[in-house]
Design a protein around this motif. Structure first.
Motif, mmCIF file in Angstrom:
data_model
loop_
_atom_site.group_PDB
_atom_site.id
_atom_site.type_symbol
_atom_site.label_atom_id
_atom_site.label_comp_id
_atom_site.label_asym_id
_atom_site.label_seq_id
_atom_site.Cartn_x
_atom_site.Cartn_y
_atom_site.Cartn_z
ATOM 1 N N ILE A 27 0.849 -1.202 0.000
ATOM 2 C CA ILE A 27 0.000 0.000 0.000
ATOM 3 C C ILE A 27 0.887 1.255 0.000
ATOM 4 O O ILE A 27 0.639 2.208 -0.732
ATOM 5 C CB ILE A 27 -0.957 0.004 1.212
ATOM 6 N N ALA A 28 1.944 1.213 0.800
ATOM 7 C CA ALA A 28 2.795 2.406 0.938
ATOM 8 C C ALA A 28 3.653 2.672 -0.294
ATOM 9 O O ALA A 28 3.912 3.821 -0.644
ATOM 10 C CB ALA A 28 3.694 2.262 2.168
ATOM 11 N N LYS A 29 4.127 1.606 -0.961
ATOM 12 C CA LYS A 29 5.138 1.795 -2.017
ATOM 13 C C LYS A 29 4.783 1.187 -3.363
ATOM 14 O O LYS A 29 5.523 1.368 -4.333
ATOM 15 C CB LYS A 29 6.459 1.150 -1.571
ATOM 16 N N GLY A 30 3.720 0.372 -3.406
ATOM 17 C CA GLY A 30 3.402 -0.317 -4.657
ATOM 18 C C GLY A 30 4.315 -1.484 -4.926
ATOM 19 O O GLY A 30 4.332 -2.055 -6.009
ATOM 20 N N LYS A 31 5.124 -1.857 -3.916
ATOM 21 C CA LYS A 31 5.990 -3.038 -4.027
ATOM 22 C C LYS A 31 6.327 -3.513 -2.617
ATOM 23 O O LYS A 31 5.937 -2.887 -1.637
ATOM 24 C CB LYS A 31 7.244 -2.720 -4.835
ATOM 25 N N PHE A 32 7.061 -4.632 -2.531
ATOM 26 C CA PHE A 32 7.223 -5.269 -1.219
ATOM 27 C C PHE A 32 8.503 -4.883 -0.496
ATOM 28 O O PHE A 32 8.642 -5.107 0.690
ATOM 29 C CB PHE A 32 7.132 -6.794 -1.377
ATOM 30 N N GLY B 281 9.545 13.924 -9.425
ATOM 31 C CA GLY B 281 9.686 13.606 -8.000
ATOM 32 C C GLY B 281 8.399 13.177 -7.326
ATOM 33 O O GLY B 281 8.338 13.051 -6.110
ATOM 34 N N ASN B 282 7.338 12.959 -8.121
ATOM 35 C CA ASN B 282 6.087 12.466 -7.525
ATOM 36 C C ASN B 282 6.160 10.953 -7.326
ATOM 37 O O ASN B 282 6.727 10.251 -8.172
ATOM 38 C CB ASN B 282 4.894 12.782 -8.440
ATOM 39 N N ASP B 283 5.572 10.489 -6.228
ATOM 40 C CA ASP B 283 5.561 9.047 -5.966
ATOM 41 C C ASP B 283 4.788 8.306 -7.053
ATOM 42 O O ASP B 283 3.703 8.734 -7.454
ATOM 43 C CB ASP B 283 4.877 8.744 -4.613
ATOM 44 N N LEU B 284 5.376 7.212 -7.525
ATOM 45 C CA LEU B 284 4.683 6.345 -8.482
ATOM 46 C C LEU B 284 4.156 5.140 -7.699
ATOM 47 O O LEU B 284 4.874 4.167 -7.487
ATOM 48 C CB LEU B 284 5.660 5.856 -9.555
ATOM 49 N N LYS B 285 2.949 5.260 -7.219
ATOM 50 C CA LYS B 285 2.374 4.102 -6.517
ATOM 51 C C LYS B 285 0.879 4.087 -6.780
ATOM 52 O O LYS B 285 0.245 5.141 -6.878
ATOM 53 C CB LYS B 285 2.695 4.143 -5.025
ATOM 54 N N PRO B 286 0.304 2.899 -6.919
ATOM 55 C CA PRO B 286 -1.085 2.814 -7.369
ATOM 56 C C PRO B 286 -2.135 3.049 -6.281
ATOM 57 O O PRO B 286 -3.271 3.367 -6.589
ATOM 58 C CB PRO B 286 -1.188 1.380 -7.904
ATOM 59 N N LEU B 287 -1.743 2.877 -5.012
ATOM 60 C CA LEU B 287 -2.737 2.935 -3.933
ATOM 61 C C LEU B 287 -2.425 4.035 -2.935
ATOM 62 O O LEU B 287 -1.266 4.389 -2.728
ATOM 63 C CB LEU B 287 -2.788 1.584 -3.184
ATOM 64 N N GLN B 288 -3.472 4.535 -2.336
ATOM 65 C CA GLN B 288 -3.354 5.566 -1.301
ATOM 66 C C GLN B 288 -3.932 4.966 -0.018
ATOM 67 O O GLN B 288 -5.041 4.443 -0.023
ATOM 68 C CB GLN B 288 -4.227 6.759 -1.740
ATOM 69 N N SER B 289 -3.168 5.038 1.076
ATOM 70 C CA SER B 289 -3.665 4.452 2.330
ATOM 71 C C SER B 289 -4.776 5.308 2.923
ATOM 72 O O SER B 289 -4.678 6.532 2.964
ATOM 73 C CB SER B 289 -2.515 4.337 3.329
ATOM 74 N N ILE B 290 -5.852 4.647 3.374
ATOM 75 C CA ILE B 290 -6.966 5.346 4.023
ATOM 76 C C ILE B 290 -6.805 5.269 5.538
ATOM 77 O O ILE B 290 -7.219 6.137 6.276
ATOM 78 C CB ILE B 290 -8.323 4.696 3.605
ATOM 79 N N THR B 291 -6.191 4.188 6.010
ATOM 80 C CA THR B 291 -5.981 4.005 7.458
ATOM 81 C C THR B 291 -4.540 4.367 7.782
ATOM 82 O O THR B 291 -3.617 3.762 7.241
ATOM 83 C CB THR B 291 -6.220 2.534 7.841
ATOM 84 N N ARG B 292 -4.353 5.339 8.672
ATOM 85 C CA ARG B 292 -2.989 5.728 9.034
ATOM 86 C C ARG B 292 -2.324 4.592 9.809
ATOM 87 O O ARG B 292 -1.173 4.241 9.593
ATOM 88 C CB ARG B 292 -3.018 7.010 9.871
ATOM 89 N N LYS B 293 -3.093 4.028 10.740
ATOM 90 C CA LYS B 293 -2.628 2.851 11.479
ATOM 91 C C LYS B 293 -3.658 1.752 11.237
ATOM 92 O O LYS B 293 -4.808 2.048 10.938
ATOM 93 C CB LYS B 293 -2.568 3.161 12.988
ATOM 94 N N PRO B 294 -3.260 0.470 11.378
ATOM 95 C CA PRO B 294 -4.261 -0.576 11.147
ATOM 96 C C PRO B 294 -5.392 -0.509 12.177
ATOM 97 O O PRO B 294 -5.169 -0.142 13.324
ATOM 98 C CB PRO B 294 -3.459 -1.874 11.292
ATOM 99 N N VAL B 295 -6.590 -0.837 11.735
ATOM 100 C CA VAL B 295 -7.745 -0.894 12.632
ATOM 101 C C VAL B 295 -7.671 -2.224 13.376
ATOM 102 O O VAL B 295 -7.413 -3.270 12.777
ATOM 103 C CB VAL B 295 -9.065 -0.828 11.821
#
Length: 301
Positions: free
Chosen positions: A248-253, A263-277
Motif C-alpha cells: 500500500i505504501a510503495k506499490g511493491k514489497f 519527483g512524484n511518488d509512483l504508486k497505485p494505492l493511497q492508504s486510508i488508514t494511518r494505522k491498522p484498525v
C-alpha cells in the motif's frame, strides 16, 4: 451448512469498502460467507464474486442463494483471470480476510490444530498435492530451519529442524502427536502452546504458499480496482501485515517507492488508514479470533 466463525471487524470492513449500491465487489476469502452476506445486504443490484478453494465454502455460497453472488472455486491468486472469464475487468472493491477460518481449525481431520491428533495435512485446498506430512518428512534440515525461522518466527528454529530430522530417521512423522512428541523437549517451558502454534503456522504457510499467494494477489490489485475503488485487507500475523503495509505504501514489497521525473511518488494505492484498525476488547471477548487481526484500507489512485 457448515458453521463458520463470526466475521471479524465486520462493520469496519463494510465501512472500508465504501459500498456503492450498484457496484461490483470481490470477497476473495469467502469462507462461511459472513462478510459477503453483509455486502449483499447493502447492494441494490450490484454484483459480488466470492473466491474460495475450500469445498465447504461452495456449499455456504449455495445456501445464500442470491443471484447477485457468483462463487468462484479457486485460489484468489487467480483473481484477474477468473474475473475476466466473467467479463469483468475492474471492480469497485476487494475484501480479503486472510488467515485460516475457525471452521478449518475446528475440523480435526484437516490437521490445522494442535488440539487434536490427526494426519499432518494442513491443505486449504484438499486437491493440492503437498501436505504438511511431506514437508516434515522430506524437506532437508536447512529447508526446515528456513521455514520454521522465517514463517514460524521461532527462536530455536535450527534446533527444532534438527529434532524433526532426527525423529524421522527412526520412523516417519505422520500425525500431529508424532510431530509434537519430536519437538516436546524443545518447547519453552510454560509457552508450549505458543511454540506449537508457531510451528504449525510455519508449516501451514509453506504447504499453502500463503505469502507467495498474497504477493501475487496484491500485484494484480491495481489493475483489477477501478480508480477510487477500495482494497480492504485483514491479516493475522506480522508477515502478512508487512507485505500489505509495504504494498500500500510503495506499490511493491521492498525498497523505496519509485518516483517520476518530477519527483512524484509512483504508486497505485493511497492508504486510508494511518494505522491498522484493530478489534475492541468487547469484540475480542465475543470472538477471540479478532485478537490478532489488523485491518488496512487503501484506495486506488
Amino acid at each position: 451448512m457448515t458453521e463458520y466463525h463470526q466475521p471479524v471487524l465486520l462493520q469496519a470492513c463494510i465501512d472500508g469498502l465504501n459500498l456503492q449500491p450498484g457496484g461490483t465487489y470481490v470477497d476473495i476469502t469467502f469462507g462461511g460467507g459472513g462478510h459477503s452476506r453483509e455486502i449483499l445486504n447493502q447492494l441494490e443490484g450490484g454484483r459480488l464474486f466470492g473466491f474460495d478453494q475450500d469445498a465447504d465454502a461452495r456449499a455456504n455460497a449455495q445456501a445464500i442463494g442470491d443471484s447477485r453472488l457468483t462463487f468462484v472455486a479457486s485460489n484468489f491468486r487467480n483473481i484477474k483471470r477468473y474475473l475476466r472469464l466473467y467479463g469483468v475487468t475492474q471492480v469497485d472493491g476487494i475484501l480479503a480476510d486472510l488467515g485460516i477460518s475457525s471452521h478449518q481449525i475446528d475440523t480435526p481431520e484437516r490437521g490445522f490444530s494442535t488440539r487434536f491428533d490427526a494426519d499432518l495435512d494442513m491443505r486449504m485446498n484438499q486437491q493440492a498435492e503437498r501436505t504438511a506430512r511431506e514437508v516434515v518428512n522430506e524437506y532437508t534440515e536447512a529447508n526446515l530451519h528456513r521455514i520454521l525461522g522465517m514463517y514460524g518466527e521461532i527462536t530455536n528454529a535450527r534446533t527444532a529442524a534438527g529434532a524433526i530430522v532426527s525423529a524421522r530417521s527412526n520412523r516417519p512423522i505422520k500425525t500431529i502427536n508424532d510431530l509434537k512428541a519430536a519437538l516436546q523437549r524443545y518447547a519453552p517451558r510454560g509457552k508450549e502452546n505458543k511454540f506449537f502454534a508457531q510451528v504449525f503456522q510455519a508449516l501451514r504457510i509453506e504447504v499453502n504458499e500463503e505469502l507467495q499467494v498474497l504477493e501475487e494477489f496484491l500485484e494484480q490489485v491495481p489493475e483489477v480496482l477501478k480508480p477510487g475503488g477500495r482494497l480492504v485487507v485483514m491479516s493475522y500475523h506480522s508477515l502478512e501485515d508487512r507485505l500489505v503495509k509495504n504494498f500500500i505504501a510503495k506499490g511493491k514489497f521492498s525498497g523505496e517507492v519509485e518516483k517520476d521525473l518530477y519527483g512524484n511518488d509512483l504508486k497505485p494505492l493511497q492508504s486510508i488508514t494511518r494505522k491498522p484498525v484493530e478489534a475492541t476488547t468487547d469484540e475480542v471477548a465475543r470472538n477471540p479470533r479478532a485478537r490478532s487481526a489488523k485491518l488496512r484500507i487503501a484506495e486506488k489512485i
